[in-house]
Design a protein around this motif. Structure first.
Motif, short mmCIF file in Angstrom:
data_model
loop_
_atom_site.label_atom_id
_atom_site.label_comp_id
_atom_site.label_asym_id
_atom_site.label_seq_id
_atom_site.Cartn_x
_atom_site.Cartn_y
_atom_site.Cartn_z
N UNK D 130 0.82 -1.21 0.00
CA UNK D 130 0.00 0.00 0.00
C UNK D 130 0.85 1.26 0.00
N UNK D 133 2.69 1.64 -3.30
CA UNK D 133 1.80 2.09 -4.38
C UNK D 133 1.53 3.59 -4.22
N UNK D 134 1.25 3.99 -2.98
CA UNK D 134 0.98 5.41 -2.72
C UNK D 134 2.19 6.27 -3.13
N UNK D 137 2.66 6.52 -6.96
CA UNK D 137 1.71 7.41 -7.61
C UNK D 137 1.98 8.87 -7.26
N UNK D 246 -4.31 10.82 -2.06
CA UNK D 246 -4.00 9.39 -2.10
C UNK D 246 -4.10 8.87 -0.68
N UNK D 247 -4.76 7.73 -0.50
CA UNK D 247 -4.97 7.24 0.86
C UNK D 247 -4.81 5.73 0.92
N UNK D 248 -4.15 5.26 1.95
CA UNK D 248 -4.06 3.81 2.18
C UNK D 248 -5.44 3.24 2.42
#
Lengths: 327, 327, 327, 327
Positions: D130, D133-134, D137, D246-248
């Motif tokens: 996670x 990925x954050x 991006x 963007x958020x987990x």
């Protein structure tokens, strides 16, 4: 049937007039007033209101008007609200209640002299299904005593005249009321932090801002107020309690799967985000009038408290340090 | 250390070889075989495998090879699997186990004659964290006895040679195994409905298809098999039990809020969707070999059962009516 | 102001009467009728309706009644609807429109003879914000041409008199209307599969059932109808199109994190799940009457079509094979 | 094959040893050391490590040991890390790198004198799918320049010896590293707010705490650090950028619908929440050693920076006002 007079035929006034006519039981809009005659006429025709008052004070005095909605510029709220109190007529006044805490206080005192509640302040979030559900569960003890609240208030954008103070008085004022309402206690201290502004903000606008509220019983509330967020009108609220957390969900009803993603719509503006809240607010207000009951919504005192906290917040913004709220 | 020989240096074979080398404990790829020598050489160099066998049967016979992965075209699975059984070497065979139920049965019988399990079939979904969690909770009785299962198997697209039967034998075969594994019982009847095909499908391809499985104990499973779905590789599975339901969640780890929506990524292909499943499958397989235990993954009998059900499904597709599964 | 007479003072009738009085603009409930006088009196008092008619036909004939809501037992729908048509009064009739397709057809024909629409059928889902959003996006082409629809209709439980046919005529009838409305085409063939019933169902009740609808243009719709689902009132709907899918989200507004999980509420009953739909349905109906427009909601023909499809579905349930819909 | 020696046979040490043996490609645990001999023996037997060193410095010096994991009490990190540097052996040191910024600085300087990187610090979150990925991006510019970060770090509970400083140095230290890594800049100022503690905390423990980090370029990060949260081990992180957020997402893979709710599991502890992160961290570390490359994970300098910021945060906690970070 409650005969309502609406003062202000702009975005909020026309929205209220339309809702009262087309979606609220037991109300009829009978009179409109606006500084701009044409606007008043347009809305009056749309909702079938028979009377246009050039002077809002005449509308308030009109015996055919049982109850008043104030949606005119904030500078006019005090005299109109005072006139409603004098006339003893129920009034729903858009937020903020008045342009200053001192003005709000005069309204509170006038209503106090009258001896019964006639003023309701348009903090419509209390009528949003999500906030109402969150509040009900919090009060039911589902997460235990609240300790912290995390809020975000993101607007897609704002008018060119929006300044750093208005981020507080126009936007974050909702979180001030939400904080007081959810926690049931007063805010006693405010800090405002100003990160590097977004490049999308007008030069000079401190945006976003991070507000910190400390309450009587030592709870802390952080509020991201970000009025040039661009992507949507997005409202977040998570209450952290001793046994868990409660959080607003985005109000989407449909999931779309296309182009390698599942997506949920976030509303473009406050009108869409809080459409049900505005409707419920008006319906509850009208219902209380029909029943001859005092209104149960946000009171003049809530409008005053919000104004006091906002003034402290503006002082904190300007001072760059924590400021105690003085009543 | 388990010395593995990999047969097939295409997409699946190279993926397995890479994972065994870079992400699986206790394994080493020592030999590669592929009909195309260059492919074998490329993969061998990448993973440091010392030997290239032109003939896969030589790889199987190679005394330096302890265990075999079969990832060559399905037509070759039977002879290679039989050779592994004859050699008594553990073999992980990609699905489908064999090109026909009859061929799969010969593998089952050969292994039966050997008297111990050496064959594992690559139904990797059993190793997906989501499916594994769903299965564990189903077995724990969290939703009571299962009654129905709803599945969707959506591919972004398929090769030009993909025909209507392959929608079943190549794609929905996974749901056949998932059904048998989740419910712990056999499929006894299959129906295939064919809605109007998507205009994105090659002419003649029945896509999507809706498969219906009925099981021994009267459960019903519906499977949307849609290989030209375009938007992503998307796998759905909901088990409906007497007390509730269990459903796979999309495997996103991050939410993105932009442009009036919150969005979660859906993987573009099976490699991304089941990356962890492939890794866990290989790790479990290698671990059982290191420990000298029989493999606990899908057995030859599971590969045979899937083939039998797929043949009934193909018959149902062609007949346009329900077909009983005959064993 | 639309003066409404409500026939039926049971759960649905009293709900409609209450909504019309407390939440719908422009309506007043002036008369109530119910076979049970006490029920009628209770509701009349609650909503301030001045008149109680022992005979529903008298209510329909009452000149003070402008429009009628029929919420009495289905056996009475035909005569009451016909009387409304004869009187030329707008009528909102709860679903199903009539106890048989033949009866529904007589209503359609009577309205046809009248020459204008007066009948609206209470398929309220078309007014649910989620369904409405899904339909709008489908019509806008966001996912391309629809190919498949997956539905689930789960009730927490049903009355002891609920039988296997009613799973179709009382519950899945909503999905019949949803299918026709979403896809804009007729259902031409129905299959009903009956998995092993849940042990929670009354002996003899086939529950759940899996209905399969095939449409004129070859779309397929699968519907899980499960009336003893126990855990909640849960409605699911996913439309699979050539470019993606659209799916209803559960209507939760708050996420709760406690005890190792995040949880979202699912409504306990249809009243909660479709509260907004019922309100929107009534508001749209009243608005059309106030404006003197023909109603835009589900028509008598929709009620008839639903009845025809349900009869085919019941035949399919009893025959255990696909049944063509005959008009 | 990388021969690893593990110092510390407690929870973290045994976890690392087990992962290296059963799930990491290319590593073998050959030696264990622990102040408690029995613990060392138990773990050594479980993972098949042939050697037990009573003295950790001997383990480091052992020529059969190629690389070292330090998972012993923090007080011992400095001498062991320095010994590894002196021996020129790659070392993965659990966080915090050292008990003080001064100690961490000595490690940085010793490695500097060596002239190449050998130290990796166990900030495993950088390897969580996670977070990774954050970060990817964010770096790709999907949400534009970051402005704010909102974090929450909630533990179900802590040991009785956990004090208010450890909320920072043991828990929020992860957010210090996450902030530096995500934003790619240093924290220059820290504030710690202390709301009324949860009644579930041991008397005297300031829990929760709200930490505020200001960075070089004027970003603000707020961190809720709440170690007696009770309900789960829950980690939240939302980055607010100029174009979106963007958020987990919580790491659930299955949705359960029962008892009027849909629920997603939240892990009970950090072991479950970051299981994949620990595995990926070890795999990347071993892979770099096999390839003879310098490690790409968190460096000694990251461990030092985290220590410096934590010391400022502890000072801010004690002073009750913002404290500048001094390097």
């Amino acid at each position: 049937m409650v005969n309502v007079g609406v003062i202000g035929a702009g975005l909020m006034g026309s929205t209220h007039a339309r809702l009262l006519t087309s979606a609220v039981a037991g109300a009829e809009v009978v009179a409109i007033s606006d500084a701009v005659q044409d606007s008043a006429a347009t809305v009056a025709e749309e909702v079938g209101a028979g009377t246009i008052h050039a002077d809002a004070l005449e509308l308030i005095a009109d015996p055919a008007v049982h109850a008043v909605v104030i949606a005119s510029p904030v500078a006019t709220h005090e005299p109109f609200a005072l006139a409603c109190i004098e006339a003893g007529k129920p009034v729903l006044c858009e937020k903020p209640l008045a342009p200053s805490a001192a003005a709000a206080k005069r309204i509170v005192e006038a209503e106090g002299a009258l001896g019964r509640r006639v003023v309701t302040v348009g903090f419509m979030r209390r009528y949003d299904p999500g906030y109402a559900d969150l509040k009900a569960r919090l009060d039911a003890g589902v997460v235990g005593a609240p300790l912290l609240v995390h809020c975000a208030h993101r607007n897609p954008g704002v008018h060119h005249f929006f300044d750093s103070r208005m981020v507080i008085t126009d936007s974050a004022v909702h979180e001030v009321d939400v904080t007081r309402w959810l926690l049931g206690e007063e805010i006693v201290r405010v800090t405002v932090l100003t990160p590097t502004p977004t490049s999308k903000a007008r030069p000079g606008l401190r945006d976003p801002q991070l507000l910190l509220f400390e309450t009587e019983r030592g709870r802390i509330v952080d509020v991201e107020a970000f009025v040039s967020a661009g992507y949507a009108y997005d409202i977040r609220c998570e209450v952290v309690g001793e046994d868990g957390t409660l959080e607003l969900l985005p109000p989407a009803t449909v999931a779309l799967r296309t182009e390698h993603r599942e997506s949920l719509a976030i509303p473009p503006g406050f009108q869409q985000r809080f459409a049900t809240a505005y409707l419920n607010e008006l319906q509850a207000w009208v219902a209380s009038i029909r029943l001859g009951e005092e209104p149960s919504g946000p009171a003049a005192g809530d409008g005053y408290a919000a104004a006091v906290v906002c003034e402290a917040a503006v002082a904190a913004l300007e001072a760059g340090r924590p400021v105690d709220v003085t009543w």
